[in-house]
Design a protein around this motif. Sequence first.
Motif, mmCIF file in Angstrom:
data_model
loop_
_atom_site.group_PDB
_atom_site.id
_atom_site.type_symbol
_atom_site.label_atom_id
_atom_site.label_comp_id
_atom_site.label_asym_id
_atom_site.label_seq_id
_atom_site.Cartn_x
_atom_site.Cartn_y
_atom_site.Cartn_z
ATOM 1 N N SER A 29 0.808 -1.222 0.000
ATOM 2 C CA SER A 29 0.000 0.000 0.000
ATOM 3 C C SER A 29 0.840 1.271 0.000
ATOM 4 N N ARG A 30 2.125 1.153 0.328
ATOM 5 C CA ARG A 30 3.002 2.332 0.343
ATOM 6 C C ARG A 30 3.805 2.482 -0.931
ATOM 7 N N SER A 31 3.580 1.590 -1.889
ATOM 8 C CA SER A 31 4.350 1.606 -3.134
ATOM 9 C C SER A 31 4.082 2.856 -3.951
ATOM 10 N N LEU A 32 5.124 3.302 -4.577
ATOM 11 C CA LEU A 32 4.972 4.339 -5.593
ATOM 12 C C LEU A 32 4.474 3.672 -6.865
ATOM 13 N N LEU A 33 3.831 4.428 -7.727
ATOM 14 C CA LEU A 33 3.285 3.854 -8.948
ATOM 15 C C LEU A 33 4.380 3.215 -9.799
ATOM 16 N N VAL A 34 5.547 3.824 -9.900
ATOM 17 C CA VAL A 34 6.632 3.237 -10.688
ATOM 18 C C VAL A 34 7.023 1.872 -10.120
ATOM 19 N N GLU A 35 7.045 1.736 -8.804
ATOM 20 C CA GLU A 35 7.392 0.453 -8.179
ATOM 21 C C GLU A 35 6.309 -0.591 -8.460
ATOM 22 N N ALA A 36 5.046 -0.166 -8.361
ATOM 23 C CA ALA A 36 3.947 -1.098 -8.629
ATOM 24 C C ALA A 36 3.976 -1.564 -10.082
ATOM 25 N N LEU A 37 4.216 -0.631 -11.009
ATOM 26 C CA LEU A 37 4.274 -1.011 -12.420
ATOM 27 C C LEU A 37 5.388 -2.013 -12.673
ATOM 28 N N ARG A 38 6.553 -1.751 -12.129
ATOM 29 C CA ARG A 38 7.703 -2.615 -12.364
ATOM 30 C C ARG A 38 7.617 -3.926 -11.580
ATOM 31 N N ASP A 39 7.377 -3.823 -10.269
ATOM 32 C CA ASP A 39 7.433 -5.005 -9.412
ATOM 33 C C ASP A 39 6.134 -5.804 -9.413
ATOM 34 N N GLY A 40 5.002 -5.124 -9.416
ATOM 35 C CA GLY A 40 3.725 -5.816 -9.360
ATOM 36 C C GLY A 40 3.212 -6.252 -10.716
ATOM 37 N N PHE A 41 3.389 -5.392 -11.728
ATOM 38 C CA PHE A 41 2.840 -5.664 -13.049
ATOM 39 C C PHE A 41 3.898 -6.141 -14.048
ATOM 40 N N GLY A 42 5.170 -6.074 -13.685
ATOM 41 C CA GLY A 42 6.229 -6.544 -14.576
ATOM 42 C C GLY A 42 6.461 -5.666 -15.789
ATOM 43 N N VAL A 43 6.085 -4.400 -15.710
ATOM 44 C CA VAL A 43 6.263 -3.458 -16.819
ATOM 45 C C VAL A 43 7.585 -2.730 -16.597
ATOM 46 N N THR A 44 8.499 -2.860 -17.530
ATOM 47 C CA THR A 44 9.855 -2.336 -17.315
ATOM 48 C C THR A 44 10.129 -0.998 -17.995
ATOM 49 N N ALA A 45 9.188 -0.471 -18.771
ATOM 50 C CA ALA A 45 9.441 0.790 -19.475
ATOM 51 C C ALA A 45 9.698 1.946 -18.523
#
Length: 170
Positions: A29-45
């Motif tokens: 819940s404290r993740s930044l959006l960039v962290e969620a995109l990369r770590d949670g969704f596997g989006v590396t852009a």
Amino acid sequence: MTGTEPVEGTTIRLNLTVDGQDRSAAVDSRSLLVEALRDGFGVTAPKVGCATGDCGACTSRVDGLITKTCMRLAVSAEGSQVVTTQGLAEDGELSFVQEAFWSEQAFQCGYCLPGMIFAATELLARDPDPTDDDIRWALSGNLCRCTGYEAIVAAVRTAAARQREHLQRD
């Protein structure tokens, strides 16, 4: 406890549309959006660069607005439409801006690429024939460590010309 131990957040389920696909991931819940995109969704852009919103490495479009995703909590994006640089390509074809950056070799390390690509794309949507000063102003919110900006400005000029040619044919 000394008061300096990390505090664990709560895991939440985050639902986003990422590059046109409805997705869901468990994130802190404290993740930044960039962290969620990369770590949670596997989006590396989007990348973590400066973590202060200065460089542009984390840039994506969220609900139609260019966003430095290192400056936004992931939970605030629940239900949002997120477009990364990967999502700018259509039917496997690079956008005019992406293609121009490639052909003009307007990148080296890739650090600034998301911010530069989105800034250039937004500029050309507003002004199909920008001056070099317009281009430099539009790109000024991003830091490039490698190219000295001249190749980047040339790439935006090239993208603008290709976009105008395409529009004249249609």
